[in-house]
Design an enzyme around this catalytic site. Structure first.
Site, PDB file in Angstrom:
ATOM      1  N   ILE A  15       0.861  -1.198   0.000  1.00 57.93           N
ATOM      2  CA  ILE A  15       0.000   0.000   0.000  1.00 57.93           C
ATOM      3  C   ILE A  15       0.894   1.244   0.000  1.00 57.93           C
ATOM      4  CG2 ILE A  15      -1.699   1.361   1.315  1.00 57.93           C
ATOM      5  CD1 ILE A  15      -2.622  -1.317   2.589  1.00 57.93           C
ATOM      6  N   ARG A  99      -8.802 -12.080  14.083  1.00 53.16           N
ATOM      7  CA  ARG A  99      -8.602 -10.629  14.179  1.00 53.16           C
ATOM      8  C   ARG A  99      -7.885 -10.270  15.491  1.00 53.16           C
ATOM      9  NH1 ARG A  99      -9.951  -6.901  10.697  1.00 53.16           N
ATOM     10  NH2 ARG A  99     -10.875  -7.785   8.844  1.00 53.16           N
ATOM     11  N   ILE A 129      -4.090   3.131   8.735  1.00 52.97           N
ATOM     12  CA  ILE A 129      -4.531   2.079   7.813  1.00 52.97           C
ATOM     13  C   ILE A 129      -4.026   0.741   8.361  1.00 52.97           C
ATOM     14  CG2 ILE A 129      -4.580   1.387   5.361  1.00 52.97           C
ATOM     15  CD1 ILE A 129      -3.621   4.153   4.588  1.00 52.97           C
ATOM     16  N   ASP A 161     -14.222   1.969   1.771  1.00 52.66           N
ATOM     17  CA  ASP A 161     -15.613   1.497   1.791  1.00 52.66           C
ATOM     18  C   ASP A 161     -16.510   2.451   0.988  1.00 52.66           C
ATOM     19  OD1 ASP A 161     -14.803  -0.590   3.483  1.00 52.66           O
ATOM     20  OD2 ASP A 161     -15.081   0.659   5.262  1.00 52.66           O
ATOM     21  N   ARG A 164     -15.709   2.078  -2.786  1.00 52.18           N
ATOM     22  CA  ARG A 164     -16.327   0.856  -3.332  1.00 52.18           C
ATOM     23  C   ARG A 164     -17.833   1.025  -3.495  1.00 52.18           C
ATOM     24  NH1 ARG A 164     -12.711  -2.993   0.633  1.00 52.18           N
ATOM     25  NH2 ARG A 164     -11.126  -3.629  -0.889  1.00 52.18           N
ATOM     26  N   HIS A 188     -14.973  -0.657   9.933  1.00 51.45           N
ATOM     27  CA  HIS A 188     -14.208  -0.900   8.712  1.00 51.45           C
ATOM     28  C   HIS A 188     -13.910  -2.387   8.539  1.00 51.45           C
ATOM     29  CE1 HIS A 188     -11.634   0.037   5.375  1.00 51.45           C
ATOM     30  NE2 HIS A 188     -10.523  -0.329   5.978  1.00 51.45           N
TER      31      HIS A 188
END
Length: 328
Positions: A15, A99, A129, A161, A164, A188
């Site tokens: 990224i 997670r 991020i 989000d 998209r 998120h």
């Protein structure tokens, strides 16, 4: 145009590289610092040398740190004077990893960077991020608060989000996504992502029977990319695009031009202490968290369903902040 200093922490990664490219092209950026670890896919100095040839006013420098060292001992020159620090650092989720496992690893990585920011650029906006954002942002914001700093400087970037939702609705309706602006609220990850199609003039014309599938496709979009990359990566280019969109809005705000974006921040808009919703970026960063506005029946129901899930993920972050301190 403004003359801002921006640092990308994790700037040599999947990224980080495209995010650095896009930020380096912003006319508001006069100095760009690329920070990464010695294990990065390429040395950050290499990314900086490469980006230093763009036809932009921006000066680019790279900073590499050995694994195991502390950012707070190393980043003084890199972070001093920064206005915006973007943090696409941390480990991606590996197959079979929960997670919670991911959170433990990435919270420590984020904390190292946030600690250095608290010392060298406490006024900077930090765009996070680092996954899982739902837990990492509350953890870092509470650590900032404990240190007497402004927790609103810690901003979870949920822009992907929104991007998209705009794109998928545009494709479905045969419209240009540039003219669609669907707020995405909540969190998120998975079910905590709630696109408010009813609040956009094109989104609200979506047929009722399509809403639930469209909602799901925004939630699952990240998994679709992971599967398409066949275990060799996740959403990096679209994430960089979305991160830069948010970053550019922060810098526009700092230069006196207000911008509205959705972001995941400390919030009193619902009964949850952290939430993604529209915010206004201005001088100093987030100057206002906006109310959710009117929700239709589907959205109201989904909001109630996502709250306990998001609350649990926020709680993991709050527990982390209780157990940890930012060093002096």
């Amino acid at each position: 145009a403004g003359n801002f200093k921006v640092c990308v922490c994790g700037g040599a990664g999947g990224i980080g590289q495209p995010l650095s490219l896009l930020m380096g092209m912003d006319p508001n950026v006069k100095e760009l610092c690329i920070f990464d670890l010695s294990v990065a896919m390429v040395p950050p100095e290499g990314v900086a040398a490469d980006l230093s040839h763009l036809e932009r006013k921006c000066k680019v420098s790279g900073y590499m740190m050995e694994v195991g060292k502390k950012p707070v001992d190393f980043l003084e020159e890199c972070l001093t004077g920064c206005d915006l620090v973007l943090v696409p650092a941390g480990m991606p989720r590996k197959p079979g990893m929960s997670r919670d496992d991911l959170f433990k690893v990435n919270a420590d990585i984020a904390k190292g960077i946030v600690e250095a920011c608290a010392k060298y650029c406490p006024e900077a906006v930090l765009g996070m991020i680092v996954n899982p954002v739902n837990s990492v942002v509350p953890a870092m914001a509470e650590l900032y608060k404990k240190k007497g700093l402004d927790p609103m400087k810690i901003v979870g970037i949920t822009t992907l989000d929104v991007v998209r939702a705009n794109k998928f609705v545009g494709e479905s309706m045969g419209k240009n996504p540039n003219f669609i602006n669907i707020p995405v609220i909540g969190g998120h990850a998975g079910e905590t992502i709630l696109p408010l199609f009813s609040q956009d003039k094109i989104g609200k014309t979506l047929e009722v029977e399509k809403i639930s599938d469209m909602d799901k496709s925004v939630q699952d979009a990240g998994t679709v990319v992971v599967n398409a990359k066949n275990g060799k990566g996740s959403a990096t280019l679209s994430m960089a695009y979305a991160g830069a969109r948010l970053g550019k809005s922060v810098l526009a705000g700092l230069s006196g031009k207000k911008r509205i974006e959705c972001a995941y921040v400390a919030s009193t808009v619902t009964d949850l202490p952290y939430f993604a919703q529209k915010v206004i970026f201005g001088e100093g960063g987030v100057i206002k968290v906006l109310p959710l506005g009117e929700l239709n029946e589907h959205e109201t129901k989904r909001l109630e369903e996502l709250k306990p899930i998001l609350q649990k993920e926020i709680d993991s972050g709050l527990e982390y902040a209780k157990a940890n301190e930012l060093s002096a």
